[in-house]
Design an enzyme around this catalytic site. Structure first.
Site, short mmCIF file in Angstrom:
data_model
loop_
_atom_site.label_atom_id
_atom_site.label_comp_id
_atom_site.label_asym_id
_atom_site.label_seq_id
_atom_site.Cartn_x
_atom_site.Cartn_y
_atom_site.Cartn_z
N CYS A 193 -0.58 4.13 2.22
CA CYS A 193 -0.09 3.80 3.81
C CYS A 193 1.41 4.04 4.03
O CYS A 193 1.73 4.72 5.15
CB CYS A 193 -0.18 2.42 4.02
N ASP A 194 2.16 3.72 3.06
CA ASP A 194 3.50 3.54 3.59
C ASP A 194 4.78 4.33 2.93
O ASP A 194 5.80 4.46 3.08
CB ASP A 194 4.21 1.89 3.57
N CYS A 225 0.83 -1.29 -0.08
CA CYS A 225 0.15 -0.03 -0.01
C CYS A 225 0.98 1.24 -0.11
O CYS A 225 1.38 1.64 1.11
CB CYS A 225 -0.88 0.08 1.29
#
Ligand code: NAP
Length: 314
Positions: free
Chosen positions: A137-138, A134
C-alpha cells in the site's frame, strides 16, 4: 422458516470466500458478511507466488477478485456490515449487525487476524504519516527515501526486500540477533545490498510533527538509546512494522473456546465447541496461516455445515 440463511459467514478473506463458494455450490442459502472490503490481509500482497497454480503475475487483489466472482457465481450473497453482537446458543444463530440482523442455521467464523502494533509512543499518531503495516500500500511513497522495517519473521524480511524497489536503503530492526524467517528468504535478504540490519534492537518511540521525523531505538543488550533522525533533505523516512498478527475474535470471547492468544479452537472439521458454529482461516488455532490453508479450512467448514444442517433440520 422466514429470513433464515442456511449459512452465515463472518469475514471475506480467502477462508470466508472459499466457505462461500462451497456453501453456495451445495445450494445452501449463504451470506458472507464483511465489515471492510473483501480479501482480508492478502489484498495487501503484491505477489502471491505460493498459492498452488498461481504463477507469475498473481497479486492478492486479483486472486481475491476471482474468488469473490466464483463465490457469487455459486449464489453466495455478500453484505457489508459490522457484526456487533451474536447469539450462538440456539438452533438459529443470530448475528446483530450495525445495519441488519442476520439469522442462520450455521455460522462460519472467518474473521481473520490483524497486524500486531509495536505499542510505543507516537506509533498510532503517526500511522499513515510514515508508520505503515503494508508495504504494497505505502512502499511507493518512499521512493528514494530511507525505510526502517521492524520484525524478523517471513513477513518482515520479504516486505523489506519488496521495499528495496522504492527505498534507497532499508534497515531491518530486529529484537534478537537471528532472524526467524525461512532460510531461503534470509539468504536473499543478506545478499541484497540495500538491506542493512540493526540487531538486538527495538523502537521505543516514533517522533514527528504530523509526519515521522525520527525514531528512538533501544539496544536490548546495552540498554543504550539512540535517536535516528531523518536526513535533512528528506525530512522523513518510513517505519514499516511486521511483527505478527492478532486474531480478530473479540466478538466471540466467552462464547467460543479460544487459546490464550485469542485464536479459536476447532477440531479437524473446523467445529468449535458450539454446535453449528465453525471457524476457518487465520482466526483459528493452526500451525500454518496461508491462503492455501485458509481456503482448505473454508471448504471443510462449509462441507461440515452442510452435514450439520442436513442432520439437524431436515
Ligand atoms: P512471525 O513469524 O510471528 O514473526 C514475527 C516477528 O516479529 C518475529 O521475528 C518476532 O521476533 C517479531 N516480534 C514479535 N513481537 C514483537 C514486538 N512486540 N516487538 C518487536 N518484534 C516483535 O510473523 P510473520 O512474519 O508476520 O509471519 C506470520 C506467518 O505467516 C508465519 O507462519 C509465516 O511463516 C507466514 N508467512 C509466510 C510467508 C511465505 O511463506 N512467503 C510470507 C509471510 C508470512 P522474535 O523472532 O524474537 O520472536
Amino acid at each position: 422458516m422466514e429470513n433464515v440463511y442456511d449459512v452465515a459467514i463472518i469475514g471475506s478473506g480467502p477462508a470466508g470466500l472459499a466457505a462461500g463458494l462451497y456453501s453456495g455450490r451445495a445450494r445452501m442459502n449463504t451470506i458472507i458478511i464483511e465489515k471492510e472490503k473483501a480479501g482480508g490481509q492478502i489484498v495487501t500482497t503484491e505477489e502471491v507466488e505460493n498459492y498452488p497454480g498461481s504463477i507469475g503475475e498473481e497479486s492478492g487483489p486479483s486472486l481475491i477478485a476471482r474468488m469473490v466472482k466464483q463465490a457469487e457465481g455459486f449464489g453466495a450473497k455478500k453484505a457489508k456490515d459490522t457484526i456487533t453482537d451474536i447469539q450462538l446458543d440456539g438452533d438459529i444463530k443470530v448475528l446483530k449487525g450495525e445495519k441488519e440482523e442476520y439469522r442462520a442455521k450455521a455460522v462460519i467464523i472467518a474473521s481473520g487476524a490483524k497486524p500486531r502494533l509495536i505499542g510505543c509512543p507516537g506509533e498510532k499518531e503517526l500511522t499513515g504519516k510514515g508508520v505503515s503495516y503494508c508495504a504494497t500500500c505505502d512502499g511507493a511513497f518512499f521512493e528514494d527515501f530511507e525505510v526502517f522495517v521492524v520484525g524478523g519473521g517471513d513477513s518482515a524480511v520479504e516486505e523489506a526486500m519488496f521495499l528495496t524497489k522504492f527505498a534507497r536503503k532499508v534497515t531491518i530492526i530486529h529484537r534478537r540477533d537471528t532472524l526467524r524467517a525461512a532460510k531461503s528468504i534470509q539468504e536473499k535478504a543478506f545478499k541484497n545490498e540495500k538491506i542493512d540490519f540493526m540487531w538486538n534492537s527495538e523502537i521505543v518511540e516514533v517522533k514527528g510533527e504530523g509526519i515521522v521525523e525520527s525514531i528512538v531505538v533501544k539496544n536490548r543488550e546495552s540498554g543504550e538509546l539512540k535517536q535516528i533522525d531523518a536526513d535533512e533533505e528528506d525530512g522523513t523516512f518510513g517505519v514499516f512494522v511486521f511483527i505478527g498478527f492478532m486474531p480478530q475474535t473479540n466478538l466471540f470471547k466467552d462464547k467460543v473456546d479460544m487459546d490464550q492468544r485469542g485464536y479459536i479452537i476447532t477440531d479437524d472439521n473446523m467445529k468449535t465447541n458450539i454446535e453449528g458454529v465453525f471457524a476457518a482461516g487465520d482466526c483459528r488455532v493452526k500451525s500454518l496461516r496461508q491462503v492455501v490453508t485458509a481456503c482448505a479450512d473454508g471448504a471443510i467448514a462449509a462441507t461440515q455445515a452442510e452435514k450439520y444442517i442436513e442432520d439437524k433440520f431436515e
